[in-house]
Write a protein that holds these residues in place. Structure first.
Motif, mmCIF file in Angstrom:
data_model
loop_
_atom_site.group_PDB
_atom_site.id
_atom_site.type_symbol
_atom_site.label_atom_id
_atom_site.label_comp_id
_atom_site.label_asym_id
_atom_site.label_seq_id
_atom_site.Cartn_x
_atom_site.Cartn_y
_atom_site.Cartn_z
ATOM 1 N N LEU A 4 0.863 -1.175 0.000
ATOM 2 C CA LEU A 4 0.000 0.000 0.000
ATOM 3 C C LEU A 4 0.905 1.233 0.000
ATOM 4 O O LEU A 4 1.623 1.489 0.968
ATOM 5 C CB LEU A 4 -0.901 0.004 1.231
ATOM 6 C CG LEU A 4 -1.753 1.266 1.453
ATOM 7 C CD1 LEU A 4 -2.724 1.462 0.290
ATOM 8 C CD2 LEU A 4 -2.489 1.200 2.790
ATOM 9 N N GLN A 5 0.872 1.972 -1.099
ATOM 10 C CA GLN A 5 1.670 3.191 -1.256
ATOM 11 C C GLN A 5 0.719 4.374 -1.085
ATOM 12 O O GLN A 5 -0.114 4.636 -1.942
ATOM 13 C CB GLN A 5 2.339 3.218 -2.627
ATOM 14 C CG GLN A 5 3.244 2.013 -2.869
ATOM 15 C CD GLN A 5 3.658 1.862 -4.325
ATOM 16 O OE1 GLN A 5 3.251 2.634 -5.185
ATOM 17 N NE2 GLN A 5 4.472 0.854 -4.610
ATOM 18 N N GLU A 6 0.857 5.097 0.012
ATOM 19 C CA GLU A 6 -0.152 6.071 0.415
ATOM 20 C C GLU A 6 0.481 7.433 0.678
ATOM 21 O O GLU A 6 1.606 7.535 1.176
ATOM 22 C CB GLU A 6 -0.858 5.567 1.670
ATOM 23 C CG GLU A 6 -2.216 6.165 1.926
ATOM 24 C CD GLU A 6 -2.975 5.395 2.998
ATOM 25 O OE1 GLU A 6 -4.093 4.930 2.716
ATOM 26 O OE2 GLU A 6 -2.429 5.261 4.117
ATOM 27 N N GLN A 39 -0.231 11.057 2.769
ATOM 28 C CA GLN A 39 -1.008 11.475 3.923
ATOM 29 C C GLN A 39 -0.622 12.890 4.339
ATOM 30 O O GLN A 39 0.472 13.362 4.030
ATOM 31 C CB GLN A 39 -0.765 10.518 5.105
ATOM 32 C CG GLN A 39 -0.960 9.058 4.786
ATOM 33 C CD GLN A 39 -0.394 8.138 5.864
ATOM 34 O OE1 GLN A 39 0.414 8.552 6.696
ATOM 35 N NE2 GLN A 39 -0.820 6.878 5.846
ATOM 36 N N PRO A 67 -5.105 9.944 5.010
ATOM 37 C CA PRO A 67 -4.749 9.658 3.610
ATOM 38 C C PRO A 67 -5.413 10.646 2.661
ATOM 39 O O PRO A 67 -6.598 10.970 2.813
ATOM 40 C CB PRO A 67 -5.276 8.241 3.387
ATOM 41 C CG PRO A 67 -5.474 7.666 4.756
ATOM 42 C CD PRO A 67 -5.829 8.822 5.637
ATOM 43 N N ASP A 72 -3.311 7.557 -3.070
ATOM 44 C CA ASP A 72 -2.556 6.308 -3.086
ATOM 45 C C ASP A 72 -2.346 5.886 -4.533
ATOM 46 O O ASP A 72 -2.738 6.595 -5.461
ATOM 47 C CB ASP A 72 -3.260 5.204 -2.285
ATOM 48 C CG ASP A 72 -4.693 4.969 -2.738
ATOM 49 O OD1 ASP A 72 -4.912 4.849 -3.966
ATOM 50 O OD2 ASP A 72 -5.594 4.922 -1.887
ATOM 51 N N ASN A 98 -3.439 2.789 -5.615
ATOM 52 C CA ASN A 98 -4.259 1.591 -5.773
ATOM 53 C C ASN A 98 -4.978 1.521 -7.112
ATOM 54 O O ASN A 98 -5.515 0.472 -7.477
ATOM 55 C CB ASN A 98 -5.280 1.491 -4.640
ATOM 56 C CG ASN A 98 -4.626 1.223 -3.292
ATOM 57 O OD1 ASN A 98 -3.478 0.786 -3.237
ATOM 58 N ND2 ASN A 98 -5.339 1.500 -2.228
ATOM 59 N N TRP A 124 4.384 3.616 3.419
ATOM 60 C CA TRP A 124 4.538 2.387 2.621
ATOM 61 C C TRP A 124 4.474 1.177 3.540
ATOM 62 O O TRP A 124 5.284 1.035 4.464
ATOM 63 C CB TRP A 124 5.876 2.444 1.885
ATOM 64 C CG TRP A 124 6.100 1.368 0.851
ATOM 65 C CD1 TRP A 124 5.288 1.029 -0.170
ATOM 66 C CD2 TRP A 124 7.245 0.521 0.751
ATOM 67 N NE1 TRP A 124 5.842 0.016 -0.921
ATOM 68 C CE2 TRP A 124 7.058 -0.310 -0.383
ATOM 69 C CE3 TRP A 124 8.416 0.390 1.495
ATOM 70 C CZ2 TRP A 124 7.982 -1.268 -0.777
ATOM 71 C CZ3 TRP A 124 9.349 -0.563 1.102
ATOM 72 C CH2 TRP A 124 9.137 -1.379 -0.020
ATOM 73 N N TYR A 139 -0.510 -4.192 1.824
ATOM 74 C CA TYR A 139 -1.917 -3.978 1.494
ATOM 75 C C TYR A 139 -2.815 -4.942 2.274
ATOM 76 O O TYR A 139 -4.028 -4.805 2.278
ATOM 77 C CB TYR A 139 -2.115 -4.172 -0.012
ATOM 78 C CG TYR A 139 -3.472 -3.780 -0.520
ATOM 79 C CD1 TYR A 139 -3.823 -2.434 -0.638
ATOM 80 C CD2 TYR A 139 -4.409 -4.738 -0.894
ATOM 81 C CE1 TYR A 139 -5.072 -2.058 -1.107
ATOM 82 C CE2 TYR A 139 -5.666 -4.372 -1.365
ATOM 83 C CZ TYR A 139 -5.986 -3.028 -1.468
ATOM 84 O OH TYR A 139 -7.235 -2.654 -1.933
#
Length: 465
Positions: free
Chosen positions: A51-53, A55, A65, A68, A70, A110, A113
């Motif tokens: 999960l690359q987010e 924030q 967040p 991302d 996704n 990071w 997921y």
């Protein structure tokens, strides 16, 4: 950001890596006018189980967040790709910041997921995420962006069938699309201009007086036409008085009118470079690949029948890893009966089909539909065509899902084994009806057994009977 080497089993488990700005960001001090700004940065890497987010936080403790990755397909053996190097990522901050924005911390986070399986080393297999050139930019004053485009028959409830046979084509089409004002200023004289080229060319347009900043408008135009067989290629141009042209002002959409092929998918007909298929999550492959417990995953496509017709066969496009020793069951069901507990015993037609070597080589199957006359007569109504996939451990089978054009949930269903009802998890399964009394003619010329011979066979254009 990287997390060890999964091949050497050095990846860390149950971790979250972060990159946080050392100081708070004050966008007004940077020259932004209120919240009319966006976050931009360059990135490289690929998605897998991570999960690359992105924030933000106003106190340095609680982070929210705001974006991302996704929406990018994971890179696996069945599809996906690494990001462009670099890939520019933009996040609109208008819906994030107030009109008098407070200073905030920016953080890149990071992790896996699949946090519920954080002790499983497999969910920590990743490629890495590289970030550079982070900036806050003012929005362009005049920038309208094409968001969507559609064309469908008025009787199809919003489903955009990629191929329609003449026998099932109504004269009333609905055309349109949506446009978003990404610019900082209100736009005037916002228009949509639609033009289709084909055996019967046609065009249409509509407009509104104004479109406020950070707003979307949906155009819908009714059009009565008498179309003929052929491929139709369409361009949808959106414009305003201050933004006439640009790379983000237009979209394309194609469809085909056929003699007898009826399909929700448009595979092979989409505009160049736009075709997208899903062959992992939304196919039977990864469910039938688990052994007998997963046998019976069923994919179904909805077909409205406007006029009485006949079905001679059903064709399905298979995933590349479909193997020999697999099979399918075909069911044609009236929608009024499709979700009852008596399914599939209430089908108007059903048959079992084992894949041949030719099917596996061609990655497609054509299943004859014969109710005693060489075809199935079908009355006006709505019908689901279900194909149940029968695979075994290490012997997968799957049907391709065309995800190029978004479709209504009820157009493509996915029925999991042991579930009492299907779910709308597909988009446009490549399950096609072949209408008319005659089966599709196979490629090449073949001899028959009625004391008639054709030579030479195969032919170079001249034959003798």
């Amino acid at each position: 950001m990287t997390n060890g080497n999964a091949q050497a089993a050095t990846q860390a488990l149950d971790v979250t890596y972060t990159l946080t700005t050392a100081n708070m960001i004050d966008v007004t001090a940077l020259g932004a006018t209120s919240n009319l700004c966006a976050l931009q940065f360059e990135q490289y890497g690929a998605r897998f189980n991570d999960l690359q987010e992105i924030q933000i936080s106003y106190d340095g403790t609680t982070y929210t967040p705001i974006g991302d990755n996704n929406d990018i397909e994971a890179l696996s053996s069945t599809g996906g790709a690494a990001y462009d190097n670099p890939m520019l990522k933009t996040i609109d901050l208008r819906s994030v910041l107030s009109t008098n924005p407070q200073p905030f911390y920016l953080r890149f986070s990071w992790t896996t997921y699949f946090p519920d399986f954080s002790t499983n080393p497999n969910v920590w297999i990743t490629y890495g995420w590289y970030i550079d050139d982070v900036s806050i930019v003012n929005l362009i004053e005049n920038d309208i962006q094409a968001q969507s485009a559609f064309v469908y028959n008025a009787t199809d409830y919003g489903a955009e069938y990629g191929r329609k046979p003449l026998s099932q084509l109504g004269n009333d089409l609905i055309l349109g699309g949506s446009v978003y004002n990404y610019g900082a200023l209100e736009q005037t004289n916002v228009k949509i201009d639609i033009s289709f080229d084909g055996t019967t060319s046609f065009s249409s347009s509509d407009s509104i007086l104004t479109l406020e900043s950070d707003s979307t408008h949906y155009f819908s135009i009714d059009k009565t036409l008498s179309l003929t067989e052929g491929l139709y290629t369409g361009t949808y141009n959106f414009s305003s008085a201050a933004d006439q042209t640009g790379d983000n002002n237009s979209l394309q959409r194609n469809f085909e009118i056929t003699e007898n092929v009826y399909s929700l998918d448009g595979l092979g007909n989409h505009p160049d470079g736009l075709e997208e298929i899903e062959s992992w999550v939304h196919t039977g492959t990864n469910w039938t690949n688990g052994g007998p417990v997963y046998q019976g995953l069923t994919c179904g496509t909805l077909y409205p029948i406007l006029n009485q017709d006949t079905i001679n066969s059903v064709t399905a496009i298979l995933t590349n890893n479909t193997a020999m020793e697999t099979a399918v069951s075909l069911y044609i069901v009236d929608t009024s009966e499709a979700f009852k507990s008596t399914w599939p015993n209430n089908s108007i037609y059903s048959t079992f089909y084992e894949l041949t070597e030719e099917d596996v080589a061609n990655k497609s199957i054509t299943i004859p539909v014969d109710n005693g006359n060489g075809y199935l007569a079908i009355n006006p109504g709505q019908y689901y065509v279900f194909i149940q996939l029968l695979g075994y451990e290490s012997i997968p089978i799957g049907i391709v899902d065309d995800v190029t054009v978004g479709q209504p949930n009820e157009s493509s269903f996915l029925w999991f084994p042991d579930e009492s009802a299907p779910v709308g998890n597909g988009n446009a399964w490549a399950i096609r009806l072949n209408l008319g009394p005659d089966m599709p003619i196979p490629n090449g010329i073949k001899e028959n057994s009625d004391n008639i011979s054709i030579y030479p066979n195969p032919s170079d254009g001249i034959v003798n009977v």
